[in-house]
Design a protein around this motif. Structure first.
Motif, mmCIF file in Angstrom:
data_model
loop_
_atom_site.group_PDB
_atom_site.id
_atom_site.type_symbol
_atom_site.label_atom_id
_atom_site.label_comp_id
_atom_site.label_asym_id
_atom_site.label_seq_id
_atom_site.Cartn_x
_atom_site.Cartn_y
_atom_site.Cartn_z
ATOM 1 N N LEU A 125 0.818 -1.208 0.000
ATOM 2 C CA LEU A 125 0.000 0.000 0.000
ATOM 3 C C LEU A 125 0.856 1.263 0.000
ATOM 4 N N VAL A 126 1.978 1.225 0.694
ATOM 5 C CA VAL A 126 2.868 2.388 0.736
ATOM 6 C C VAL A 126 3.549 2.604 -0.607
ATOM 7 N N TYR A 127 3.877 1.505 -1.275
ATOM 8 C CA TYR A 127 4.637 1.608 -2.528
ATOM 9 C C TYR A 127 3.747 1.872 -3.746
ATOM 10 N N LEU A 128 2.462 1.548 -3.661
ATOM 11 C CA LEU A 128 1.576 1.662 -4.815
ATOM 12 C C LEU A 128 1.542 3.067 -5.427
ATOM 13 N N PRO A 129 1.423 4.150 -4.648
ATOM 14 C CA PRO A 129 1.389 5.479 -5.281
ATOM 15 C C PRO A 129 2.629 5.788 -6.113
ATOM 16 N N VAL A 184 3.933 10.084 -3.045
ATOM 17 C CA VAL A 184 4.528 9.144 -4.001
ATOM 18 C C VAL A 184 5.978 8.812 -3.630
ATOM 19 N N SER A 185 6.305 8.874 -2.345
ATOM 20 C CA SER A 185 7.678 8.604 -1.893
ATOM 21 C C SER A 185 7.872 7.159 -1.467
ATOM 22 N N GLY A 186 7.042 6.260 -1.961
ATOM 23 C CA GLY A 186 7.135 4.870 -1.538
ATOM 24 C C GLY A 186 8.456 4.217 -1.853
ATOM 25 N N GLU A 187 9.076 4.587 -2.967
ATOM 26 C CA GLU A 187 10.354 3.981 -3.329
ATOM 27 C C GLU A 187 11.428 4.285 -2.289
#
Length: 327
Positions: A125-129, A184-187
């Motif tokens: 869920l954190v990485y999806l955006p 969008v900082s999931g990476e």
């Protein structure tokens, strides 16, 4: 045994005298390196050289370039008020995005590193955006923060709070872009979490035996251990801020009620040039006004600034890695 020893001594003497390799021995390494060298020359060296040349000319992509020397740079520094506004907005975004992105990503990564149940779902869920294309992510975000009908302001109104105009208010446009970047900082969050999980558990156990609490262990063990990853995050965030383009253009277009995101004057920088970043103004000069010589000068300045910051923090990254290796 004597002949072998003599051969080794002869080879050592030849190397000590600086014996040069035979010309034919370089052909095979150069052949393997040829694709990379050709790609570097065609896609980096030549474009950079052409860009540097055009930055000293007046060029509209239709007529022959005319040499003007340093006039483009002089106009950029002293005579272009929108360039100064764009530079201010870009510096603002670089500083705020770098600080908040590192703090936000580090905090979320620390929480995720401690979770055991449902960790895989939470990480997804954190990485999806971060997987969403920039245009799509900006469109969704501007819908969420629509001042009249967006879910964010609707929720705030139910709580008795008057929500701001977000992308339609010059005072809130850049903070809204910053929130978009954090979303969008999931990476970066995943990278920091991987660094935290790689910290030896024995260090935490030893600190716990010495009476160190969670905060002290995080400050004195976790952060120094992931220092190289943090420096990478700083470099990545600075480059992201210096190249901030797509999100600013799309957000200005949607907030102004226009579907044209190709660079019309009435959309760029809306509202009141608060989202006018340096890359956006560079694009406007080059592909809207056809001042390609001036746009090339702006590109060279942006390239030099990015290179200086990158080299500085890469040096810091090397020092942090060396300190971690000798610890």
């Amino acid at each position: 045994m004597t002949a072998k020893t003599h051969a080794v001594r002869v080879a050592g003497t030849a190397l000590a005298r600086g014996a040069r390799p035979r010309p034919g021995s370089l052909i095979r390494p150069l052949a393997f390196m040829a694709p990379a060298l050709v790609g570097f020359a065609v896609f980096f060296a030549y474009p950079l050289g052409a860009l540097l040349y055009y930055s000293f000319t007046r060029y509209d992509m239709l007529n022959t370039p005319t040499w003007v020397g340093l006039r483009n740079y002089a106009f950029l520094v002293a005579q272009d008020p929108l360039a100064r506004k764009a530079a201010y907005n870009t510096v603002w975004l670089v500083v705020v995005i770098t600080v908040l992105r590192l703090v936000f990503a580090t905090g979320v990564a620390a929480v995720m590193a401690r979770i055991r149940r449902g960790a895989g779902l939470l990480r997804t869920l954190v990485y999806l955006p971060a997987l969403a294309p920039p245009v799509a992510a900006t469109l969704v975000f501007t819908f969420l923060f629509n001042p009249g009908t967006g879910p964010v302001n609707t929720t705030l109104a139910r709580l008795g709070i008057q929500g701001p105009l977000w992308f339609s208010d010059p005072a809130w446009a850049k903070p809204a872009l910053t929130l978009l970047t954090l979303w969008v900082s999931g990476e970066l969050i995943i990278i920091l979490m991987a660094g935290m999980l790689d910290v030896p558990e024995e260090l935490y156990e030893a600190a716990g035996l010495d009476g160190a609490g969670s905060l002290r262990r995080f400050w004195h063990i976790t952060l120094p251990s992931i220092a190289p990853v943090l420096v990478f995050g700083v470099i990545n965030s600075i480059i992201l801020g210096l190249q901030y383009f797509t999100q600013a253009v799309v957000a200005a277009s949607v907030a102004s009620g226009s579907a044209d995101i190709a660079g019309s004057q009435r959309v760029i920088g809306y509202p009141d040039n608060s989202t006018l970043t340096f890359p956006v103004w560079l694009y406007q000069q080059g592909f809207h006004y056809y001042n390609m010589g001036y746009a090339s000068a702006m590109s060279i300045v942006l390239f030099v600034v990015s290179t200086v910051f990158t080299l500085y923090f890469v040096q810091r990254l090397r020092r942090a890695s060396h300190a971690e290796g000798t610890a």
